[in-house]
Write an enzyme that holds these catalytic residues in place. Structure first.
Site, mmCIF file in Angstrom:
data_model
loop_
_atom_site.group_PDB
_atom_site.id
_atom_site.type_symbol
_atom_site.label_atom_id
_atom_site.label_comp_id
_atom_site.label_asym_id
_atom_site.label_seq_id
_atom_site.Cartn_x
_atom_site.Cartn_y
_atom_site.Cartn_z
ATOM 1 N N ASP A 343 103.591 14.728 43.767
ATOM 2 C CA ASP A 343 103.890 13.578 44.612
ATOM 3 C C ASP A 343 103.577 13.900 46.071
ATOM 4 O O ASP A 343 103.900 14.980 46.570
ATOM 5 C CB ASP A 343 105.373 13.231 44.450
ATOM 6 C CG ASP A 343 105.799 12.070 45.317
ATOM 7 O OD1 ASP A 343 105.337 10.945 45.070
ATOM 8 O OD2 ASP A 343 106.606 12.293 46.246
ATOM 9 N N GLU A 379 98.647 13.496 44.086
ATOM 10 C CA GLU A 379 98.676 12.196 44.747
ATOM 11 C C GLU A 379 98.182 12.482 46.161
ATOM 12 O O GLU A 379 98.923 13.038 46.983
ATOM 13 C CB GLU A 379 100.090 11.612 44.776
ATOM 14 C CG GLU A 379 100.121 10.235 45.415
ATOM 15 C CD GLU A 379 101.528 9.676 45.565
ATOM 16 O OE1 GLU A 379 101.689 8.450 45.473
ATOM 17 O OE2 GLU A 379 102.466 10.466 45.787
#
Length: 707
Positions: A343, A379
C-alpha cells in the site's frame, strides 16, 4: 519470576518449547519492564536488565503460548525533541505474533489530556488497550508447497476476508467473515470455478479501530490502519484471539495451496495506527518515537506525513527496515504466503523526502534470498510531492497500473482521442516498462479495486454517493471516469439495464485479453453494487459485503467471466511474457497488427483521429517465446473487434493471410458470451453492435519451429 539473560535476537516473543525469550529495541529507553497479564487482568512486571545494541531482552522459562503481555518503557517525554516515552502506557510488542482485544477509544490511550493537549496524561491504559500474545510456532504443514504460478499464468482476485464470506449461505454461521470461511470448500470452489490463480487479501495484519469512526457508529472496515505487522487480525478468527488466529490463518493458506491458489497479502508498511501527535500511544510512539517515525525537522513534535493518515515510518532507520524485512520474511517462511501488495509504496521509497527507487528498502528486498523470490506488487503512489510513480519501480517489482484503469475506463465511456493510449495499455504498457528492461508482467491491470466504484457501479453512476460515510461527500475520488448509461443509480428501463450489463462485459473482456497481469475485484464477477459509494472504508455492513443472493443476470455474468478467464488461461498469446516486437510467422505475418474497421493497417493519422472503433490481430503463430522446456510456443490466433461508440459499426475481416476463417470465441453482447461458434470467412463484413466487443479465433497454422 525466574528471569534468564536471554538473547537480543530474534526480536519479539519467541517460544522454544520450554520457555519464551523477549527482546525489544529502544534506543531512547532508560528502563524497560515486561508486563505479564493474567487471565483476571492483573499485571506482573518483570524488569529487563540485559541490553545489547539498544535491544532489551530476557528469557522466562515459565512463560508458555497464550500468555498475554506488553511493555512499559521508561525514558524521556520531550515531544519537541521527538521523544514520547510514557510508562503509564502498556505498549504492544512491534513483533507480536498475535494480539488480543481491541481499542475502546478511552482517554487513557493517549499521552495528553483531552481538555488540555499540553498536559501529560499519566492514566493507565491497561484495561482499554490491546495485548500482545505469546504464540506457538509449531504447525503441521504436511506436504504444503507454494503453487509457484509465474506472473504470465496469474489471474489475481482481490478480496476482503469478511466482505467475501460474511453472507455466503453455504458457509456455517460461525465461520462467516473469517479465515476459516476463506479456506472453506464453498469459497475455494467459487475461486476454482472462476479460474483465478491467486487471492489478494486486503489487510490482515492486526489493525486498530479509529476513534472518530467509532463515535459515528462506523468502523475501519478495510483495515489500512496497521498496528501489528506480524499478527493476523484477530477479528477474522473464528477460534479465538490468544494465538488461535495464527493457526486458523495457516490452515486457510494450506487449503488454498491445496487448490493451487496463491495467497498474496495487501500490506501497509508506510504508516501505523498511532496517527500524528493527537493519536493514541499504542506501541512505536512510546517505545522510540524518533526512531520509528519521520518527524518534521523544524519541530519534531509534528509528524511528516505522506500517507494522509497522520504519520509515515522512517524508512532510513535500520531498525525500521529490519522490522519490515523481518515481517515480510515471517509471512513467507512461517505463514507460507506467496507475495505482497504494498500500500502507498512510494512512501517506502522516501529515504529522505524525495522518492528514490534506489532507497535502502528496495536494496534490501533485492538482495534478500526469501523476499526477492515472491510476488512483489507496488501501489506506485502516495499523497506526498512527486508521489505518483507508475512505471518507476525497480525490475523485481510489478505495479498497479493506474494508467491502464483510467485509459480503459475512458475508452468504454466513449471519450475521444483515446485510441493510441488504449492500444498501449492493451498490449502491456511498453511505454511505462520497456525502457528499464521490464516486461508486460510488470503491469497489474485492473478496472476496479477496493478503492472506488465496483464494476456495476462504474456503469450505473456518474457521481459518488457517499452519504452513509458521514463526511458530507468530501471523501472518495470525485473524478471516477464512470458513465451511468443514461440514468443515475437504480433503473427500470430495460434498454439502460441491457447497456449496463453489456458495459460490464466489455470491461471484463478488455481486462482479460490485455497483456500483463489481470486483477479482478471481489464480487465484480457477480455484478456487486455498493449503491454508488466509492469509498466504503468505514462500512462494515451489507453495503460493502458481497451479496450471494444472485439473480439470473448475476449468474450469467459469473459464467461470462469464467469463460474469459478460461480463454486466457488456455492461450499463451493472450498472456505473453514479452512485448510484441514485430516477430513474424512462417507466412511473414507480424505478431501484432492494429486494424481500422475497414481492415486497413492503422497509420499515424489513424491514431490521431477521434474514432472509437478498432480491431487488433494477435498472432499465435508468432509468439517467439519458448516454453519451460525450450520448445517454441505456438497458439491459436485472435482477432478482437472493439466498438465503444453509440452506433453499430461495420467491420471487414482481414485478408486470408491472417486467417481463412474465424469463429466467435466470446461475444460481449450475449449474457454468457457464448453464441455457438458462428464462423466468418476472410474478408467478410461483420457488424459490431454499439458499445460492444467481439473476440474471434482461428486455429494455429502449424507446429513448425518459429523463425
Amino acid at each position: 519470576m525466574n528471569v534468564w539473560p536471554g538473547r537480543r535476537y530474534p526480536l519479539g516473543a519467541t517460544y522454544d518449547g520450554a520457555g519464551t525469550n523477549f527482546a525489544l529495541f529502544s534506543e531512547v529507553a532508560e528502563r524497560v519492564e515486561l508486563a505479564l497479564i493474567a487471565d483476571d487482568g492483573t499485571e506482573q512486571l518483570v524488569r529487563l536488565t540485559e541490553v545489547d545494541g539498544f535491544v532489551w531482552h530476557g528469557y522466562l522459562p515459565a512463560v508458555q503460548p497464550g500468555q498475554r503481555y506488553g511493555f512499559r518503557v521508561h525514558g524521556p517525554f520531550n515531544p519537541a525533541e521527538g521523544h514520547r516515552c510514557n510508562p503509564s502506557k502498556l505498549l504492544l510488542d512491534p513483533y507480536a505474533r498475535a494480539i488480543d482485544g481491541e481499542l475502546d477509544g478511552d482517554e487513557s490511550l493517549f499521552s495528553y489530556r483531552f481538555g488540555n493537549p499540553a498536559e501529560l496524561n499519566t492514566m493507565d491504559n491497561r484495561e482499554h488497550t490491546m495485548l500482545s500474545v505469546v504464540t506457538n510456532p509449531f504447525f503441521d504443514w504436511g506436504n504444503d508447497r507454494p503453487p509457484g504460478h509465474a506472473y504470465h499464468e496469474t489471474v489475481i482476485y482481490e478480496a476482503h476476508v469478511k466482505g467475501l464470506t460474511k453472507t455466503h449461505p453455504g458457509l456455517p454461521e460461525e465461520i462467516r467473515g473469517t479465515y476459516a470461511g476463506i479456506g472453506h470448500p464453498v469459497i475455494i470452489d467459487h475461486l476454482k470455478q472462476l479460474g483465478v490463480s491467486a487471492i489478494e487479501l486486503m489487510p490482515v495484519h492486526q489493525f486498530a479501530q479509529d476513534g472518530h469512526l467509532q463515535e459515528r457508529g462506523l468502523s475501519n472496515y478495510w483495515g489500512y490502519n496497521t498496528i501489528g505487522f506480524f499478527a493476523p487480525h484477530n477479528a477474522y478468527s473464528s477460534l479465538g484471539s490468544r494465538g488461535q488466529q495464527v493457526t486458523e490463518f495457516k490452515t486457510m493458506v494450506q487449503a488454498l495451496h491445496e487448490a493451487d491458489i496463491e495467497v498474496i497479502l495487501d500490506v501497509v508498511y508506510n504508516h501505523t495506527a498511532e496517527g500524528n501527535e493527537f493519536g493514541p500511544t499504542l506501541s512505536f510512539k512510546g517505545i522510540d518515537n524518533a526512531a520509528y517515525y519521520r518527524l518534521v525537522d523544524e519541530d519534531r513534535s509534528h509528524y511528516y506525513d505522506t500517507t494522509g493518515t497522520g504519520n509515515s515510518l522512517l524508512m532510513r532507520h535500520p531498525y525500521v527496515l529490519q522490522l519490515i524485512m523481518d515481517s515480510l520474511r515471517y509471512w513467507v517462511t512461517e505463514m507460507h504466503v506467496d507475495g505482497f501488495r504494498f500500500d502507498l509504496a512510494a512512501t517506502l521509497a522516501r529515504q529522505f523526502h524525495e522518492v528514490d527507487r534506489l532507497s535502502a528498502f528496495f536494496d534490501l528486498v533485492q538482495q534478500d534470498p526469501v523476499v526477492s523470490q515472491v510476488k512483489l506488487i507496488a501501489e506506485p503512489w502516495d499523497v506526498g510531492d512527486g508521489g505518483y510513480q507508475v512505471g518507476n519501480f525497480p525490475p523485481l517489482w510489478t505495479e498497479w497500473n493506474g494508467k491502464y484503469r483510467d485509459t480503459v475506463r475512458d475508452f468504454w465511456r466513449g471519450e475521444e482521442y483515446t485510441l493510441a493510449e488504449f492500444a498501449s495499455r492493451l498490449t502491456g504498457s511498453s511505454d511505462l516498462y520497456q525502457d528499464d528492461s521490464r516486461r508486460p508482467l510488470a503491469s497489474i491491470n485492473f478496472i476496479t479495486a477496493h478503492d472506488g466504484f465496483t464494476l456495476r457501479d462504474l456503469v450505473s453512476y456518474n457521481d459518488k454517493h457517499n452519504e452513509a460515510n458521514g463526511e458530507g461527500g468530501n471523501d472518495g475520488e470525485s473524478h471516477n471516469r464512470s458513465w451511468n448509461c443514461g440514468v443515475e443509480g437504480p433503473a427500470d428501463d430495460p434498454a439502460v439495464l441491457e447497456l449496463r450489463a453489456k458495459q460490464q462485459r466489455n470491461f471484463l473482456t478488455t481486462l482479460l485479453i490485455s497483456q500483463g497481469v489481470p486483477m479482478l475485484a471481489h464480487g465484480d464477477e457477480l455484478g456487486r453494487t455498493q449503491s454508488g459509494n466509492n469509498n466504503v472504508y468505514c462500512q462494515d455492513n451489507e453495503l460493502a459485503w458481497v451479496n450471494w443472493d444472485l439473480t439470473e443476470e448475476q449468474k450469467e455474468l459469473l459464467e461470462f467471466t469464467s469463460r474469459l478467464v478460461e480463454l486466457r488461461n488456455n492461450h499463451p498469446v493472450l498472456r505473453r511474457r514479452r512485448f510484441f516486437h514485430g516477430d513474424t510467422d512462417v507466412d511473414g505475418v507480424r505478431d501484432l497488427v492494429w486494424l481500422t474497421p475497414e481492415s486497413a493497417e492503422m497509420q499515424e493519422d489513424d491514431w490521431l483521429r477521434g474514432g472509437n472503433a478498432i480491431a487488433v490481430f494477435l498472432n499465435g503463430d508468432a509468439i517467439s517465446e519458448p516454453d519451460p522446456r525450450g520448445e517454441p510456443v505456438v497458439d491459436d490466433s485472435f482477432l478482437i473487434l472493439l466498438n465503444s461508440g453509440d452506433q453499430p459499426r461495420n467491420f471487414r475481416l482481414p485478408a486470408k493471410e491472417h486467417g481463412k476463417s474465424w469463429a466467435v470465441a466470446v461475444d460481449a453482447t450475449k449474457p454468457t458470451g457464448a453464441d455457438g461458434g458462428t464462423e466468418y470467412k476472410a474478408g467478410s463484413p461483420i457488424t459490431v453492435e454499439a458499445h460492444s466487443a467481439l473476440i474471434l479465433t482461428r486455429p494455429r497454422k502449424s507446429r513448425r519451429r518459429l523463425r
